[in-house]
Design an enzyme around this catalytic site. Structure first.
Site, mmCIF file in Angstrom:
data_model
loop_
_atom_site.group_PDB
_atom_site.id
_atom_site.type_symbol
_atom_site.label_atom_id
_atom_site.label_comp_id
_atom_site.label_asym_id
_atom_site.label_seq_id
_atom_site.Cartn_x
_atom_site.Cartn_y
_atom_site.Cartn_z
ATOM 1 N N CYS A 321 75.526 12.848 33.218
ATOM 2 C CA CYS A 321 76.813 12.264 32.831
ATOM 3 C C CYS A 321 76.697 11.634 31.442
ATOM 4 C CB CYS A 321 77.214 11.209 33.865
ATOM 5 S SG CYS A 321 78.709 10.326 33.457
ATOM 6 N N TRP A 324 76.428 14.335 28.862
ATOM 7 C CA TRP A 324 77.706 15.021 28.686
ATOM 8 C C TRP A 324 78.535 14.316 27.603
ATOM 9 C CZ3 TRP A 324 82.761 13.351 29.284
ATOM 10 C CH2 TRP A 324 83.732 14.355 29.262
ATOM 11 N N HIS A 325 78.387 12.988 27.527
ATOM 12 C CA HIS A 325 79.177 12.230 26.551
ATOM 13 C C HIS A 325 78.715 12.463 25.124
ATOM 14 C CE1 HIS A 325 80.680 10.133 30.095
ATOM 15 N NE2 HIS A 325 81.660 9.729 29.338
ATOM 16 N N GLY A 326 77.494 12.872 24.950
ATOM 17 C CA GLY A 326 77.037 13.114 23.587
ATOM 18 C C GLY A 326 75.541 13.332 23.538
#
Lengths: 484, 382
Positions: A321, A324-326
């Site tokens: 997670c 996924w954000h960066g």
């Protein structure tokens, strides 16, 4: 194109709605879908036209593959379907990895190598996940039949294309296939209302708090020593900024889809009112949480294989997670922290009073935003040190003068240089804004549970400020999730 | 038959249904219209910012009153805060034998507003010196429409607002954001509670001519680290040429020429380690000279060491404010000799300055904050 920009609201949106409904009634569903797809591609290409080809290529490849997997699954050739599914998921992740993580991985493998400088296509994380869901649902035979045009319209559908919500194909494709093609007064009004409330969250609240957060975090990035209030105010402001920014965006997306007679799932449900971290994740970015639960955590074994494996699964899911954000360690740390919180939450054997549980959860979430937002590890440590009071406690002279007992704990200073505009009255200004913001998120229900009357009241209190920000504010900030 | 008592949820649904009869769009439009009406009424008639905007309004009005009270030719220094902080009418006026008003207040105040307020007070024979900050030239239309003057006009000066273009009316009507609204409430409460404004103690205050006084080198020491770290902003020549501020200044020069008012452009003060790029400097010069106005360029181009400043590159400390003022007076005297009505001397020597300003009524000493000592002027004035 940004939802809160003038070209979108005054140009794109009315033309898109009018074209879709007119074509839908005059020429039928296929023409309306073609119009919607063209409009969505125009919307996407506004930012960088060449990447429209990437999006179209990804849609075409995934649709072809999904149809093949569906045929294999329908013919009970499950092993072959699983192989093709694995291939499809791997290909999608490889494209995502190339564009989003290549530099990050290269830096890990060879820290001294020059960066590849790959340009990150807008929304790649969102449309990749969306299509992975479609492939998986095809293998599970758990999706509606859809032609290439409907599928392309679903993936490129502009309300969710850029930053979600991450909608499930089986929820949206049937709506696209069966929704009314005429304008529906109730849906248009309700969609406009939710859109305008989301616009207010973004323009009036998120951008206000963003300014306060930037002052503190930018100072920390330059090595400045923030005092207790400067550090806490910056972190509290960022916590509000990211919530109002992203939930505002989600509300706008939900409202836009509703205008087109499509219903999107809820993406935020007052997450800062959660009483434990698991509940927080059932309220924050709900569609991402659901995706990770159904497509990562449960396939990994979920909680079915004992406590140790469950903890490992939780950590793996939350690290993913974060990633996924960066492509940066700060996101990994943020994900790791939330993983640890979730593990601790599952191990917890005692119960707290409601207020204490909510406060502890909020504290954990707010602290985790520090590495997420900070420009570097050093800046994050500096910010945490400031929050712990390691750089002292300072307050403006006028506050200490008015409340002399504060002199016992705080050093009086002329102005706090890293708070707001560093003016004499910045402290009460930022304090009042934070009180308003936290009052809204902690005490009020979220937009989607409000009655029509309450929504109208909320709009009456915010619409003029939204117009002020949209037409008269000199700077329009992009969404924080714009490039995740 | 008795109707059961409705639950809260049922009551809410009934209310919604009643509202629903009006039609969802009507409700939506009503909410939007109510919002706009409340906003306009609140900010035009009720809310105010007595500390921040009130302070600016007082400063502007005091300078205008001083300008209106002067009969005959006068010197008006028009700029942002570079005017009052880095220039001293108490020195320049006597040296030029012209009554002087330091009319600048802050960079954010719209130039069109400032010009609109000053035009009625300017007469043939007046001299307007404009050492505008670089940012003034490139300030865009949107920022100009949202400056503090917008809220001031909306609440207190609708006559001036009516004289400005309609886009400024809209800008004024929508000049308050959320922060402004909250601050209006806070400032009103603070004033009602007898709040003591600490600014005069921290940064000094203005004298009757509009000069900023009391921003001593001693007070400036608190800002030493900020000054050392400051990175001045220099817009490019193209930005200056196409800037909205440049357009407004050009319009004012045209007006002044038609009304017999002499406009002299000038350079703002700045750090000597950060000169204005030659192309940008040429563009600033062109704004004035291409319209037939004069332009004063001191030999040092108004550049001084960082230690000469108070808190920003636009604000000299009091000692250097006096030094710069003498240099400006000398330059203005040379530029205007024979062209300006009155008794402007052809030249001023450095030796004139301390002697001429020693008079207790107009001298430097009289404009210093009590208890502060003015450093002697150096023999060589830049």
């Amino acid at each position: 194109m940004l939802f809160h920009s003038q070209p979108f609201i005054l140009g794109f949106l009315p033309v898109c709605l009018a074209g879709c409904f007119l074509l839908g009634q005059a020429a039928g569903r296929v023409a309306a879908h073609a119009w919607l797809l063209a409009a969505s591609l125009f919307f996407y290409g506004w930012w960088n036209p060449p990447f429209v080809l990437l999006l179209l290529g990804s849609i075409a490849a995934n649709f072809t593959l999904a149809e093949h997997i569906l045929r294999l699954a329908a013919a009970a050739r499950h092993a072959a379907a699983r192989r093709w599914l694995a291939l499809g998921v791997a290909a999608n992740l490889a494209v995502l990895a190339w564009f989003k993580y290549a530099d990050f991985l290269l830096h890990i493998a060879a820290p001294r190598a020059p960066p590849l400088g790959i340009f990150l296509p807008l929304a790649i994380s969102f449309f990749t996940f969306q299509q992975i869901m479609f492939l998986v649902d095809s293998a599970r035979q758990d999706r509606a039949a859809a032609g290439p045009l409907t599928y392309a319209t679903f993936v490129a559908f502009f309300p969710h294309l850029i930053a979600g919500p991450i909608v499930r194909p089986k929820d949206i494709i049937p709506q696209l296939q069966h929704r009314a093609l005429a304008p529906n007064r109730d849906n248009l009004a309700a969609g406009t209302m939710v859109f305008l409330l989301g616009l207010a969250k973004k323009l009036v609240l998120a951008d206000t708090f963003g300014g306060f957060a930037d002052t503190g975090f930018n100072a920390a990035a330059t090595g400045a020593h923030l005092t207790l209030f400067e550090a806490w105010y910056a972190v509290l402001a960022y916590s509000l900024q990211i919530y109002f920014d992203f939930s505002g965006y989600s509300d706008m997306a939900i409202g836009l889809a509703r205008m087109l007679n499509v219903r999107f799932p809820l993406n935020f449900a007052s997450p800062y009112q959660a009483r434990n971290i698991a509940e927080f994740w059932r309220r924050w970015h709900i569609t991402l949480g659901a995706f990770l639960r159904d497509y990562v955590y449960i396939p990994l074994g979920g909680s079915r294989c004992g406590a140790v494996r469950r903890s490992a699964n939780l950590m793996a899911t939350m690290l993913m997670c974060g990633l996924w954000h960066g492509a940066a360690w700060r996101f990994v740390i943020w994900g790791g922290l939330h993983g640890l919180y979730l593990v601790a939450c599952t191990q917890c054997r005692f119960t707290l009073r409601r207020a204490a549980a909510q406060a502890l959860t909020l504290l954990a979430v707010v602290v985790a935003w520090v590495p997420f937002r900070a420009a570097s590890g050093t800046a994050a440590v500096g910010m945490l040190a400031g929050m712990a009071g390691a750089n002292g406690i300072a307050l403006p002279q006028m506050i200490v003068h008015a409340l002399p007992w504060l002199g016992w704990i705080a050093t009086p200073v002329e102005v706090l240089p890293y708070l707001g505009d560093a003016r004499t009255l910045s402290f009460p200004e930022v304090s009042a804004c934070l009180m308003l913001g936290w009052g809204i998120v902690l005490l009020l229900p979220h937009v989607h549970t409000l009655s029509e009357r309450a929504r109208a009241r909320a709009l009456a209190s915010s619409f003029a400020f939204s117009m002020q920000a949209m037409f008269f504010a000199p700077h329009v900030a992009p969404f924080l999730y714009f490039r995740f | 038959m008795h109707r059961p008592v409705p639950t809260k949820q049922e009551e809410r649904q009934e209310q919604d249904q009643r509202l629903g009869r009006h039609g969802p769009f009507r409700r939506l439009c009503l909410a939007c219209a109510t919002s706009l009406a409340l906003y306009a009424a609140c900010f035009a008639l009720v809310l105010d910012r007595p500390l921040s905007l009130g302070f600016l309004r007082q400063e502007i009005d005091a300078r205008l009153a001083r300008g209106a009270a002067i009969e005959g030719p006068k010197l008006v220094i028009l700029a942002g805060s570079n005017g009052p902080y880095s220039h001293r009418c108490a020195i320049i006026g006597p040296l030029l034998h012209l009554p002087c008003v330091n009319a600048g207040v802050a960079v954010g105040v719209g130039l069109d507003y400032l010009f609109a307020r000053w035009r009625p007070l300017l007469h043939p024979g007046d001299v307007v010196y404009m050492p505008m900050e670089e940012a003034q030239y490139v300030r865009d239309r949107a920022a100009n429409a949202l400056g503090p003057d917008a809220a001031i006009m909306l609440r207190h000066d609708r006559l001036t607002l009516a004289r400005l273009p309609p886009r400024r009316w809209l800008g004024a009507l929508f000049s308050y954001d959320l922060r402004g609204a909250l601050m209006a409430v806070i400032e009103t409460a603070l004033v009602a509670g007898g709040f003591h404004d600490p600014r005069p103690d921290a940064i000094g205050e203005s004298n009757v001519m509009g000069d900023h006084v009391g921003h001593t080198a001693a007070l400036a020491r608190a800002n030493a680290s900020v000054l050392q770290a400051a990175t001045p902003y220099h817009p490019s020549a193209a930005q200056i040429r196409s800037g909205y501020g440049s357009t407004l200044i050009a319009g004012f020069i045209d007006w002044a020429r038609m009304h017999g008012v002499t406009v002299i452009g000038g350079l703002p003060t700045g750090f000597d380690d950060s000169p204005i790029p030659p192309a940008s400097l040429g563009a600033i010069r062109d704004v004035y000279q291409s319209r037939g106005a004069l332009f004063l360029e001191l030999p040092n181009r108004s550049r001084y060491p960082r230690s000469a400043f108070f808190d920003t590159a636009d604000h000299l400390n009091e000692t250097w404010q006096a030094i710069h003022s003498v240099a400006v007076a000398r330059g203005l005297a040379a530029l205007t000799a024979g062209t300006v009505a009155g008794k402007v001397p052809a030249a001023i020597t450095a030796a004139d300055a301390p002697k001429r300003t020693a008079s207790p009524s107009i001298g430097i000493a009289s404009s210093l904050a009590p208890g502060t000592a003015m450093a002697p002027l150096p023999a060589t004035i830049p």
